[in-house]
Design a protein around this motif. Structure first.
Motif, PDB file in Angstrom:
ATOM      1  N   GLY A 137      -3.381  11.986  38.114  1.00  0.00           N
ATOM      2  CA  GLY A 137      -4.603  11.623  37.413  1.00  0.00           C
ATOM      3  C   GLY A 137      -4.781  10.120  37.391  1.00  0.00           C
ATOM      4  N   ILE A 138      -5.707   9.678  36.577  1.00  0.00           N
ATOM      5  CA  ILE A 138      -5.940   8.253  36.373  1.00  0.00           C
ATOM      6  C   ILE A 138      -5.579   7.947  34.928  1.00  0.00           C
ATOM      7  N   TRP A 139      -4.698   6.942  34.771  1.00  0.00           N
ATOM      8  CA  TRP A 139      -4.103   6.650  33.474  1.00  0.00           C
ATOM      9  C   TRP A 139      -4.321   5.187  33.103  1.00  0.00           C
ATOM     10  N   GLN A 140      -4.125   4.894  31.835  1.00  0.00           N
ATOM     11  CA  GLN A 140      -4.304   3.526  31.368  1.00  0.00           C
ATOM     12  C   GLN A 140      -3.164   3.148  30.434  1.00  0.00           C
ATOM     13  N   THR A 141      -2.680   1.923  30.596  1.00  0.00           N
ATOM     14  CA  THR A 141      -1.698   1.377  29.677  1.00  0.00           C
ATOM     15  C   THR A 141      -1.862  -0.131  29.614  1.00  0.00           C
ATOM     16  N   SER A 142      -1.899  -0.669  28.433  1.00  0.00           N
ATOM     17  CA  SER A 142      -2.083  -2.109  28.183  1.00  0.00           C
ATOM     18  C   SER A 142      -3.151  -2.696  29.105  1.00  0.00           C
ATOM     19  N   SER A 143      -2.746  -3.459  30.103  1.00  0.00           N
ATOM     20  CA  SER A 143      -3.713  -4.191  30.940  1.00  0.00           C
ATOM     21  C   SER A 143      -4.039  -3.499  32.255  1.00  0.00           C
ATOM     22  N   TYR A 144      -3.583  -2.260  32.428  1.00  0.00           N
ATOM     23  CA  TYR A 144      -3.678  -1.638  33.745  1.00  0.00           C
ATOM     24  C   TYR A 144      -4.368  -0.274  33.712  1.00  0.00           C
ATOM     25  N   THR A 145      -5.159  -0.015  34.756  1.00  0.00           N
ATOM     26  CA  THR A 145      -5.624   1.334  35.066  1.00  0.00           C
ATOM     27  C   THR A 145      -4.873   1.766  36.307  1.00  0.00           C
ATOM     28  N   ILE A 146      -4.176   2.907  36.195  1.00  0.00           N
ATOM     29  CA  ILE A 146      -3.225   3.315  37.230  1.00  0.00           C
ATOM     30  C   ILE A 146      -3.566   4.719  37.721  1.00  0.00           C
ATOM     31  N   GLY A 147      -3.663   4.867  39.016  1.00  0.00           N
ATOM     32  CA  GLY A 147      -3.772   6.189  39.610  1.00  0.00           C
ATOM     33  C   GLY A 147      -2.392   6.730  39.904  1.00  0.00           C
ATOM     34  N   ILE A 148      -2.172   8.023  39.627  1.00  0.00           N
ATOM     35  CA  ILE A 148      -0.878   8.644  39.933  1.00  0.00           C
ATOM     36  C   ILE A 148      -1.130   9.819  40.863  1.00  0.00           C
ATOM     37  N   LYS A 149      -0.528   9.762  42.057  1.00  0.00           N
ATOM     38  CA  LYS A 149      -0.720  10.804  43.068  1.00  0.00           C
ATOM     39  C   LYS A 149       0.633  11.293  43.559  1.00  0.00           C
ATOM     40  N   ARG A 150       0.716  12.604  43.754  1.00  0.00           N
ATOM     41  CA  ARG A 150       1.985  13.184  44.181  1.00  0.00           C
ATOM     42  C   ARG A 150       2.125  13.119  45.690  1.00  0.00           C
ATOM     43  N   GLU A 151       3.296  12.680  46.131  1.00  0.00           N
ATOM     44  CA  GLU A 151       3.679  12.691  47.540  1.00  0.00           C
ATOM     45  C   GLU A 151       5.043  13.368  47.622  1.00  0.00           C
ATOM     46  N   ALA A 152       5.056  14.637  48.069  1.00  0.00           N
ATOM     47  CA  ALA A 152       6.287  15.445  48.081  1.00  0.00           C
ATOM     48  C   ALA A 152       6.841  15.529  46.658  1.00  0.00           C
ATOM     49  N   ASN A 153       8.081  15.064  46.422  1.00  0.00           N
ATOM     50  CA  ASN A 153       8.683  15.148  45.088  1.00  0.00           C
ATOM     51  C   ASN A 153       8.611  13.824  44.327  1.00  0.00           C
ATOM     52  N   THR A 154       7.735  12.953  44.768  1.00  0.00           N
ATOM     53  CA  THR A 154       7.566  11.664  44.102  1.00  0.00           C
ATOM     54  C   THR A 154       6.111  11.467  43.698  1.00  0.00           C
TER      55      THR A 154
END
Length: 487
Positions: A137-154
């Protein structure tokens, strides 16, 4: 009994050999600890001189092979485990005026991995098709907007937007690794240094925890329950707060008993006094506490109180180095001056009196209080709250544990959670610098009269209600609410 003053104090060793290598620093630390720590001889008497000699032989070999002073500090802290797991520590302060650890912008750029996702809108559409809550998904923490995408087991977390100059779009900010049913993570701090954690938890549907880092879901937003949001707020806050969970239950979060938190704790209790005294259940959450000073929780005690509370007073170990703290306090010098702490005339006279008493008993344990047992009696037992649940975990130690020892003597109180850290018997910390002032040693000045009959160090305090691992931490409070309602 006067409240026990727990302060970190320093006394530089300015007249000492000036060798700054690991072996010399280790020998200074060992000698200082042996001569001044209140718990040193206690453990030697239990484990024996032969075991201690064998322990030292192992670490002498380790130290002789070390040239890096940061690694040297790590080995010193391993050495302490022979004695106890807390209230003793060496911190490496680095070389004075050294710039070798500075990270330039170019170096920071080179160290960062790039993960470029060309089509964010397509990524969002794929997320919309997932029916269940997921780390992706797309996440937010402090100063950052971060996308998280799965690649195999990472799971790869890459920067979408950054308010920090050190981080640019498409740079990899975090990684989450899946091995079977277990997860681990790496989160890169602002300076690019990695922080690894085995604690990876999806809290509800819209919050993600990586160690001490919390991320909130930006996309896709999912309907969530309140328990996850309360947990995130509780774990992220540095200040106490209270809120009502239902008609019969109040929730009070106290993240720290440090001295600078006392005013905030007292203010929350005063503002909510009428609510507390008219509500059946109070849940006090002190998980991941920092320890601190006993007086920080003094205003909590009346709300818990049902009968006299007995506290065993500690003995101070008298040495010239240890006693110097009292003398410094009596003059508003040392750490008092350094941290702009000013004691009034009455307090300074008391410190001088204690210094004089201790100085007459060098090499002995001295009780500076009027009796070995202090009994606290209050005039009022409040009808409400009728039930007080205190929630704690393995990260609660020191003054947190002293608070629990007092609170659990009330018939209103039950403890919930897991066994505490177990660092209380040797307390009241002193801080000293090494001869080169690149190491700082903290050790204990006092030993509790509870031991060995009621030992806390390396054991901890057990809860009345053990919360088992299958209950996620963010669901602990709903669990406690259910137990209180059943009563």
């Amino acid at each position: 009994m006067k409240s026990i003053l727990i302060l970190l104090t320093f006394f530089p060793f300015l007249i000492y050999g000036q060798d700054c290598d690991c072996e010399s620093s280790f020998n200074w630390m060992k000698k200082t600890f042996e001569e001044n720590d209140a718990g040193f001889q206690y453990i030697i008497d239990i484990k024996g001189e032969q075991a201690y000699a064998a322990h030292n032989e192992v670490y002498a070999d380790k130290i002789s092979e070390v040239s890096d002073l940061s690694e040297c500090a790590s080995i010193m802290n391993e050495w302490f485990k022979f004695f106890r797991k807390g209230h003793v520590y060496v911190d490496y302060l680095g070389e004075s005026n050294s710039t070798s650890n500075e990270i330039t912008e170019d170096d920071s750029r080179k160290k960062k991995e790039i993960y470029k996702l060309n089509d964010i809108e397509k990524f969002k559409k794929n997320l919309d098709q997932k029916e269940e809550s997921n780390i992706e998904g797309i996440w937010q923490t402090s100063s950052y907007t971060i996308g998280i995408k799965r690649e195999a087991n990472t799971y790869i977390g890459f920067i979408i937007e950054s308010e920090a100059e050190e981080w640019k779009k498409d740079e990899v900010k975090l990684k989450i690794f899946k091995e079977g049913e277990s997860f681990s993570s790496i989160f890169y701090k602002r300076d690019g240094s990695p922080v690894e954690s085995e604690k990876v938890a999806l809290i509800g549907k819209n919050n993600l925890q990586l160690g001490n880092v919390f991320l909130s879901r930006v996309y896709p937003q999912m309907k969530d329950d309140a328990s996850g949001s309360l947990y995130v707020r509780a774990m992220k806050t540095s200040s106490p707060f209270m809120e009502r969970l239902n008609e019969t239950t109040l929730y009070l979060r106290v993240p720290s008993f440090m001295a600078d938190q006392q005013k905030d704790i007292d203010s929350v209790l005063l503002a909510n006094r009428d609510k507390i005294l008219s509500t059946e259940n109070l849940i006090l959450d002190i998980r991941y506490g920092t320890g601190g000073v006993d007086r920080a929780y003094s205003k909590l005690i009346p709300f818990l109180y049902t009968n006299p509370i007995r506290t065993v007073t500690p003995d101070h170990y008298s040495t010239p180095l240890n006693n110097q703290r009292m003398l410094d306090f009596s003059k508003n010098e040392g750490i008092a001056k350094l941290y702009n702490i000013t004691f009034n005339e009455e307090e300074r006279k008391e410190f001088k009196k204690q210094y004089d008493t201790l100085s007459q008993h060098i090499g002995e344990f001295v009780n500076l209080f009027e009796s070995e047992i202090f009994v606290e009696k209050l005039d009022t037992v409040y009808e409400y709250p009728k039930n007080v649940a205190i929630v704690h975990n393995q990260n609660n130690g020191s003054s947190d544990e002293q608070f629990l020892l007092s609170a659990k003597q009330s018939t209103k109180v039950k403890l919930f959670g897991t066994t505490t850290h177990g660092v209380l018997d040797i307390s009241n910390l002193n801080l000293v610098y090494s001869p080169c002032e690149n190491f700082m040693l903290q050790y204990g000045l006092t030993k509790s009269r509870r031991i060995p009959e009621m030992t806390i160090d390396n054991i901890g305090i057990q809860p009345d209600y053990y919360i088992t691992p299958e209950i996620p931490e963010y669901e602990w409070i709903p669990f406690v609410v259910d137990v209180l309602n059943e009563q």
